[in-house]
Structures are given as C-alpha cells and as structure tokens.
Design a protein around this motif. Structure first.
Motif, PDB file in Angstrom:
ATOM      1  N   LEU A 164      19.679 -34.289   8.819  1.00  0.00           N
ATOM      2  CA  LEU A 164      20.796 -34.636   8.080  1.00  0.00           C
ATOM      3  C   LEU A 164      21.175 -36.253   8.414  1.00  0.00           C
ATOM      4  CD1 LEU A 164      23.109 -31.748   8.970  1.00  0.00           C
ATOM      5  CD2 LEU A 164      21.600 -32.027   6.940  1.00  0.00           C
ATOM      6  N   ARG A 165      20.703 -37.019   7.675  1.00  0.00           N
ATOM      7  CA  ARG A 165      20.784 -38.503   7.791  1.00  0.00           C
ATOM      8  C   ARG A 165      21.608 -39.348   7.033  1.00  0.00           C
ATOM      9  NH1 ARG A 165      15.956 -40.087   7.213  1.00  0.00           N
ATOM     10  NH2 ARG A 165      14.971 -39.896   8.928  1.00  0.00           N
ATOM     11  N   ASN A 166      22.657 -40.180   7.428  1.00  0.00           N
ATOM     12  CA  ASN A 166      23.452 -40.835   6.541  1.00  0.00           C
ATOM     13  C   ASN A 166      22.454 -42.039   6.015  1.00  0.00           C
ATOM     14  OD1 ASN A 166      25.004 -43.218   5.961  1.00  0.00           O
ATOM     15  ND2 ASN A 166      26.784 -41.844   6.769  1.00  0.00           N
ATOM     16  N   PRO A 167      22.446 -42.366   4.884  1.00  0.00           N
ATOM     17  CA  PRO A 167      21.598 -43.325   4.164  1.00  0.00           C
ATOM     18  C   PRO A 167      21.686 -44.693   4.341  1.00  0.00           C
ATOM     19  CG  PRO A 167      23.391 -42.491   2.517  1.00  0.00           C
ATOM     20  CD  PRO A 167      23.466 -41.365   3.598  1.00  0.00           C
ATOM     21  N   LYS A 168      22.911 -44.893   5.104  1.00  0.00           N
ATOM     22  CA  LYS A 168      23.133 -46.287   5.693  1.00  0.00           C
ATOM     23  C   LYS A 168      22.501 -46.112   6.937  1.00  0.00           C
ATOM     24  CE  LYS A 168      27.398 -47.859   6.010  1.00  0.00           C
ATOM     25  NZ  LYS A 168      28.688 -48.155   6.152  1.00  0.00           N
ATOM     26  N   PRO A 169      21.741 -47.671   7.063  1.00  0.00           N
ATOM     27  CA  PRO A 169      20.997 -47.843   8.113  1.00  0.00           C
ATOM     28  C   PRO A 169      21.400 -47.544   9.616  1.00  0.00           C
ATOM     29  CG  PRO A 169      21.064 -49.736   6.931  1.00  0.00           C
ATOM     30  CD  PRO A 169      21.730 -48.920   6.351  1.00  0.00           C
ATOM     31  N   SER A 170      22.378 -46.843   9.926  1.00  0.00           N
ATOM     32  CA  SER A 170      23.121 -46.736  11.023  1.00  0.00           C
ATOM     33  C   SER A 170      22.268 -46.049  12.027  1.00  0.00           C
ATOM     34  CB  SER A 170      24.318 -46.151  11.045  1.00  0.00           C
ATOM     35  OG  SER A 170      24.238 -44.582  10.725  1.00  0.00           O
ATOM     36  N   GLY A 171      21.448 -45.310  11.558  1.00  0.00           N
ATOM     37  CA  GLY A 171      20.358 -44.588  12.435  1.00  0.00           C
ATOM     38  C   GLY A 171      20.781 -43.336  13.223  1.00  0.00           C
ATOM     39  N   PHE A 172      22.020 -42.783  12.622  1.00  0.00           N
ATOM     40  CA  PHE A 172      22.941 -41.647  13.126  1.00  0.00           C
ATOM     41  C   PHE A 172      21.951 -40.588  12.138  1.00  0.00           C
ATOM     42  CE2 PHE A 172      25.990 -39.702  15.441  1.00  0.00           C
ATOM     43  CZ  PHE A 172      26.274 -38.484  14.790  1.00  0.00           C
ATOM     44  N   GLU A 173      21.548 -39.743  13.424  1.00  0.00           N
ATOM     45  CA  GLU A 173      20.899 -38.414  12.756  1.00  0.00           C
ATOM     46  C   GLU A 173      21.063 -37.248  13.427  1.00  0.00           C
ATOM     47  OE1 GLU A 173      16.470 -40.027  11.458  1.00  0.00           O
ATOM     48  OE2 GLU A 173      16.457 -38.239  12.623  1.00  0.00           O
ATOM     49  N   LEU A 174      21.145 -36.177  12.471  1.00  0.00           N
ATOM     50  CA  LEU A 174      21.510 -34.731  13.046  1.00  0.00           C
ATOM     51  C   LEU A 174      20.124 -33.831  12.731  1.00  0.00           C
ATOM     52  CD1 LEU A 174      25.089 -33.857  12.502  1.00  0.00           C
ATOM     53  CD2 LEU A 174      24.079 -34.668  14.810  1.00  0.00           C
ATOM     54  N   MET A 175      19.475 -33.253  13.778  1.00  0.00           N
ATOM     55  CA  MET A 175      18.449 -32.453  13.311  1.00  0.00           C
ATOM     56  C   MET A 175      18.809 -30.972  14.022  1.00  0.00           C
ATOM     57  SD  MET A 175      14.469 -32.225  14.780  1.00  0.00           S
ATOM     58  CE  MET A 175      13.659 -33.446  14.332  1.00  0.00           C
ATOM     59  N   ILE A 176      18.773 -30.060  12.770  1.00  0.00           N
ATOM     60  CA  ILE A 176      18.943 -28.631  13.110  1.00  0.00           C
ATOM     61  C   ILE A 176      17.305 -28.072  13.246  1.00  0.00           C
ATOM     62  CG2 ILE A 176      19.848 -26.617  12.387  1.00  0.00           C
ATOM     63  CD1 ILE A 176      21.974 -28.458  10.852  1.00  0.00           C
ATOM     64  N   ILE A 177      17.291 -27.349  14.277  1.00  0.00           N
ATOM     65  CA  ILE A 177      16.167 -26.619  14.573  1.00  0.00           C
ATOM     66  C   ILE A 177      16.422 -25.090  14.269  1.00  0.00           C
ATOM     67  CG2 ILE A 177      14.063 -25.942  15.916  1.00  0.00           C
ATOM     68  CD1 ILE A 177      14.185 -28.654  17.070  1.00  0.00           C
ATOM     69  N   TRP A 178      15.909 -24.505  13.324  1.00  0.00           N
ATOM     70  CA  TRP A 178      16.249 -23.201  12.978  1.00  0.00           C
ATOM     71  C   TRP A 178      15.025 -22.416  13.065  1.00  0.00           C
ATOM     72  CZ3 TRP A 178      18.828 -21.533   7.625  1.00  0.00           C
ATOM     73  CH2 TRP A 178      19.079 -20.091   7.692  1.00  0.00           C
ATOM     74  N   LYS A 179      14.891 -21.801  14.446  1.00  0.00           N
ATOM     75  CA  LYS A 179      13.732 -20.713  14.666  1.00  0.00           C
ATOM     76  C   LYS A 179      13.917 -19.277  14.388  1.00  0.00           C
ATOM     77  CE  LYS A 179      11.136 -23.447  18.063  1.00  0.00           C
ATOM     78  NZ  LYS A 179      10.087 -23.871  16.802  1.00  0.00           N
ATOM     79  N   ILE A 180      13.102 -18.465  14.206  1.00  0.00           N
ATOM     80  CA  ILE A 180      13.307 -16.999  13.891  1.00  0.00           C
ATOM     81  C   ILE A 180      12.475 -16.392  14.948  1.00  0.00           C
ATOM     82  CG2 ILE A 180      13.080 -14.963  12.391  1.00  0.00           C
ATOM     83  CD1 ILE A 180      12.960 -17.143  10.132  1.00  0.00           C
ATOM     84  N   HIS A 181      13.235 -15.856  15.788  1.00  0.00           N
ATOM     85  CA  HIS A 181      12.805 -15.193  17.204  1.00  0.00           C
ATOM     86  C   HIS A 181      12.329 -13.682  16.900  1.00  0.00           C
ATOM     87  CE1 HIS A 181      13.607 -17.439  21.171  1.00  0.00           C
ATOM     88  NE2 HIS A 181      12.553 -18.026  20.169  1.00  0.00           N
TER      89      HIS A 181
END
Lengths: 348, 286
Positions: B209-226
C-alpha cells in the motif's frame, strides 16, 4: 441276506411286484441272484441289483448250510463289485467333467490374453485416440461415458467427501482414514427443500453432530462437512491406534486397554519388554482436542518403590506418547528395546 | 490316488478362473482408457439414443435409459466438484492383480483445487473379508505446484505415510485460503488501483500500500498460509513499514506500534477490514 434265507427255506417273500414262481426248489437256479425290491438286504438300505450273465459255479454243494454260506459270500462280493464299479464310473465322470472345464477355461484364458496383448500393442502404437473401424453406436458411446463418470465418482470416495443427489436433497458419505488405511464411512441424508435438515445419518452418538449442524449447516454446508469430517477422522484415527495397540502389542499390556467410546481417554498398564511378568508402568492418555489424534495430556507413572531408572524411563515415555501415535510408540519399544526407546523419546 | 488327480484339476480351474477375472478387468480397463469420445460426439449420441429409446419404448419392453442415467451421474459429479472445489481433469486406472482375496490397482489422477493443480500416482489395494472391504494406499507420489517450503514438507510427509485422504482434506482447506487471499487482493487492487501494488501478482503473498505522492511512505502486508504437520491451514499476516527518514523522525512511536496494531485489528475486525483501514491511513498521508 435275510431275503435269500427266506428263499432257500421256502418262506414266501413279501415282494409286491415280484413274479416269482411258486415255492422254490432247493436246487440251484441259473440266476443265482434275485432282484429284491421291497426288503433291504443290508442295514444301509442298499439294494442288490441283478447281474445278468453272472454265473453260478457248478460245484456240488453238499448241504443247505454250505449253499447258504456260498450264496451269501457271492452276494457280498457282487455287492462290493457293484459299489466299486459305481464309484469308478462316478470318478471317471467327474474327471471327464473337470478335464472339459479345464479345456474350456484354458481356451477362454488364451482368447483374453490375445485380446489384451492386441490392446497393449495398439496402445503402444498410437496413444489415446482409437479409431474404431465401425462407427460406434450411440449406446456404446453413452456406455463409455457412463463408465468414465462412474470411475470419477468412485475416486471422490478417496478424497473424504462424496455423495449423490437424491430427489429431496443429497446423501453425503464422509470417509475416514488413518494414514493410508481407509476406515469406516459415515452417511448423512440431507433434505434441502426449505431449510437444510438431516433426515438420517450414521454418525455415532458421541460425535456432537447437533452442535456442529446448529453452527454451520444452514449457512455453509461445506464448512459443516469439513468440521464433521475433522471430528470423525480424528475419532477413527484414535480408535485405529487403540485397536492396533490391543491387537499387536497385547503381550506388553496388562489385560485389555481401557477406553471410552470416543476413544479420547486411554488407560493401561504396560511394560516395554515381554521378558518379565510385571507391568510396572501405568499410563493415562487424554485427547482433549477431539479433532486431533495425538493426546494433549499424558501421565505415565510407576509404583513408589520402583527404582530410579524406571521413573526416568516413565518420564521419557510420557514425552514419547505426546509426540508419536501410541501404537508407533510401542513399535519402537519392541524394535529397539526399552533402553534405546527411552533414549529416543528424549527431545533432541 | 484318483482324488489327487481331481485336486490337480480343481487347482488349475481355480487358478484359471482368477486369471480370467484379472484379464477381463485388464481388458475392460484398457478399452475404457484407450477410448475417447469428444463432448460433441457424446451430445450427438445422447440425441440419437433418445430417438431410438422413444421408438423402443412405444413398442414393448423397457430398454435401460442410458441418457437419464448419464445425466444423473454427471449432475452428481458436477455437484461434488462444485462443493469441494476439487476438479479432476484426468484419471486412469490399471488393474495389476486380482485374486480371491483382493485387487491391486494403479491409479493416476490429475486435477486442481481452486487454483492449485496437482498430479498423483498411487497403488490401491482392496481386500474383501467377511465383514467389509478394506482399502489401503501404497506408493503414493504427489506433485503440487507450490514454492512454499511448508507445503513441500507436508507433501513429502504425506507421501511417506500414504495419507491420501489427509492430503485431499488439507489441500481443500489450503486452497480455500489461497483462493480467499487471491480474491481479497483482486478486490483491493480493483478498488484502489493507484495505491495497491502486487509485486508477486495475484497468487503471491505480498500486497503493498503506497501513497501516490512521492513521500515514499509504504506499508507492506505479507500474508502467508501456514500448513502444520496435521495438515491444518492458518493464515499468518504481518505488517512491514517502509518510511522515509523525515517522516520517521516525526512519527517514530506510532510507526513502531503499527505492526502490533495491525495484529489487533486483524483479530477484532478480520482481514479485509484491517487492510481497508490501513489503506485509509495511507491515503490520509497527503
């Protein structure tokens, strides 16, 4: 025997249809044997058949007694020979039948072998499509497709959930297995007219079917079947382990294994080798999670007077039973000996 | 003496009868396997059969209604496939042995469960005893399309024990989570195309999930299935943050707490709502 005596002594025979000429003379007749119909001459009711062509020896018989004995002997011999002949005929008939059957089957087998070989060669030549010389009938095509679909439905049994649609709903079959061995299957006949209802089922009473149905049956049939399958498979697995233990390791267990109907409580006294008569260990396995086939609580104890090594081994066993299926644990006791098994049981 | 001769014949008869049963089954399997009719041919056959059948029924006798039988069977099959999510695309069966006691068959099976495809080979031994029929699987070999290490471990343990049933049950639940993840990713990508990226595609386990404005703020969700030893699947989600330095200095505390907060959100609201909330947060960073 008796009838012959009667004849010789002149007493009238009680033969219903026999055309006997009057009272018999004491002379020897040309037909030494008479057909006796009404009276059995032997205790087992075996009747004597007339032997045409059987000749009487022409000897001078001195007395009535001698004649009697002689005739009796002849009768006996004739009887034996008749029996033997009949047996021999039956035996020959039987052999002939068997031989014919063998020929018939051999022919059938050879024909089939040839067919299968031809089929195999054709398959090696071109894979998959077969060009039938004659255009196949609609019946043949449909028959092939029916067989193909039937086979696919049979495979569904192996996946754990299979079934067929009925006029009023659907009938499901939940299969259970422990590793590679398939165990019992359970049936559920569902009505799907208005809301989903269970009409009939073969699920045992100690499985909480009603609770599971209440939670999932109306909203998510797949989830309902999956949860029910978890319960049934875990139960079948636990029961299988206990049965295997009882069947293959009864020499290591004192008496019979005690268990409840859900097979989630096992209590037994055991030893790790059958050398001694004592069963120093006492185990209690509780499977609190009814959807699992490994216990959640294990207590292994020895008698208070037991020596230290035994107490240590008990602790090691307790750990083993928590991690490994109970019958596998006993297999390790038997295979590697008690001491090594205990060593194996301790965590790496 | 004669009896022994009879016995020899009888033994041979029994052996021949068994061999004939085996050969018959081999032949029938072979015929079934080597024949193939396309769907059009089957449809045509259904039509011409129906015409013949109607003519025959008007006369006398009760010819078996193959068309109805086939349609019932096909309906059952498609119902099961839809319910379980398991679609078989190919199946072949070869009878290897057939005696009084039982039958040994070699099976090849291919198919998919949602978007996961598999190929199986196994031997099935069926034995008939007085009480019931027992079935045992041996020589199980499984190929599943997956890079996941846990899945590979599970598959090899399943192969070792011949646990075909357990494989299908676990495959079902794993595939359901797999499909759920794919649909969730698809949903968010469709709804917020400028904010959401999927670096590994719909079938991967990451969503950024990244804001289009070039602030560089990013969230990454890792969804694994165990998948655990007993074949039970559980989703495991984690949040990674990528924050540019300026932002970091200002909001250190809240950013550090983000992963924990995400986890509570997951527990409270479920996966979709938690992700939706994060997207809102990212959008607000304007």
């Amino acid at each position: 025997m008796l009838a012959v005596l009667d004849l010789l002594l002149g007493a009238p025979l009680q033969l219903p249809e026999e055309e006997e000429e009057g009272p018999l003379k004491k002379s020897v007749r040309c037909h030494p044997f008479l057909r006796v119909r009404a009276r059995p001459t032997r205790p087992d009711g075996f009747s004597l058949m007339a032997e045409p062509g059987g000749k009487m020896e022409e000897g001078k018989v001195q007395s009535a007694d001698g004649l009697l004995a002689h005739l009796a002997a002849l009768e006996a011999r004739a009887h034996e020979e008749a029996v033997k002949r009949e047996e021999k005929e039956q035996q020959e008939e039987r052999l002939a039948r068997l031989r014919a059957r063998v020929q018939e089957l051999r022919l059938q087998r050879d024909e089939l072998r040839a067919k299968v070989d031809l089929q195999h060669k054709a398959q090696l030549g071109e894979e998959g499509l077969v060009s039938d010389p004659a255009r196949p009938s609609a019946r043949a095509v449909l028959g092939w497709k029916i067989e193909s679909v039937k086979r696919m439905l049979q495979v569904f049994y192996l996946t754990g959930i299979s079934g067929k649609l009925t006029r009023q709903g659907v009938c499901f079959c939940i299969s259970t297995a422990y590793e590679g061995t398939y165990l019992d299957s359970y049936y559920l006949d569902l009505l799907t007219k208005a809301e989903v209802q269970i009409r009939r089922h073969s699920v045992p009473a100690f499985i909480p079917l009603e609770q599971i149905a209440k939670k999932y049956l109306q909203t998510d049939v797949r989830r309902f079947l999956s949860v029910l399958s978890d319960h049934l498979n875990a139960y079948a697995g636990r029961r299988y382990q206990a049965d295997q233990l009882q069947e293959h390791f009864s020499d290591l267990i004192k008496g019979t294994l005690q268990r409840n109907s859900l097979c989630n409580l096992l209590v037994f006294n055991y030893n790790v080798s059958s050398e001694s008569d004592a069963f120093p260990y006492s185990a209690r396995l509780v499977y609190r999670d009814v959807c699992r086939s490994l216990p959640t609580e294990v207590v292994v104890s020895t008698t208070p007077e037991a020596p230290a090594p035994l107490a240590e081994a008990a602790a090691a066993h307790s750990d083993l039973f928590r991690r490994v299926a109970v019958h596998e644990a006993f297999r390790s006791f038997r295979d590697t000996g008690a001491g090594v098994a205990a060593a194996l049981a301790s965590p790496p | 003496m004669d009896n022994s001769v009879c016995q020899v014949y009888e033994d041979e008869i029994q052996a021949l009868e068994e061999e004939i049963k085996l050969l018959t089954e081999k032949y029938e399997d072979g015929q079934q396997e080597s024949t193939f009719y396309s769907d059009e041919e089957i449809l045509m056959s259904k039509k011409s059969f129906w015409r013949e059948f109607q003519a025959e029924s008007k006369g006398h006798g009760f010819p078996s209604d193959l068309k109805a039988q086939l349609e019932n069977l096909e309906r059952d099959l498609s119902f099961l496939m839809k319910l379980t999510g398991i679609h078989f695309t190919g199946h072949s069966k070869k009878t290897v042995e057939k005696t009084r006691n039982g039958t040994v068959q070699k099976h090849r099976l291919s198919g998919n469960c949602h978007s996961l495809s598999f190929q199986l080979k196994f031997q099935l031994l069926e034995m008939q005893s007085k009480e019931n029929v027992s079935a045992v699987i041996t020589d199980l070999s499984i190929i599943v399309e997956s890079e996941d290490l846990k899945v590979k471990e599970f598959v090899s343990s399943t192969e070792e024990h011949g646990s075909l049933l357990a494989f299908f049950r676990s495959l079902s639940s794993y595939a359901e989570w797999y499909e759920h993840r794919r649909r969730t990713f698809l949903h968010f990508k469709g709804k917020y195309p400028d904010i959401v990226t999927l670096p590994e595609g719909l079938l991967g386990d990451q969503i950024i999930l990244r804001n289009p404005k070039p602030s560089g703020f990013e969230l990454m969700i890792i969804w694994k299935i165990h998948i655990d030893k007993e074949g039970r699947s559980t989703p495991v989600l984690d949040l990674l943050t990528k924050v540019p330095e300026q932002v970091l200095e200002q909001k250190m505390a809240s950013i550090e707490e983000a992963p924990a907060q995400f986890r509570s959100m997951l527990l409270l609201f479920g996966i979709e709502t938690a992700i939706e909330n994060l997207i809102k947060v990212v959008r607000l960073e304007e």
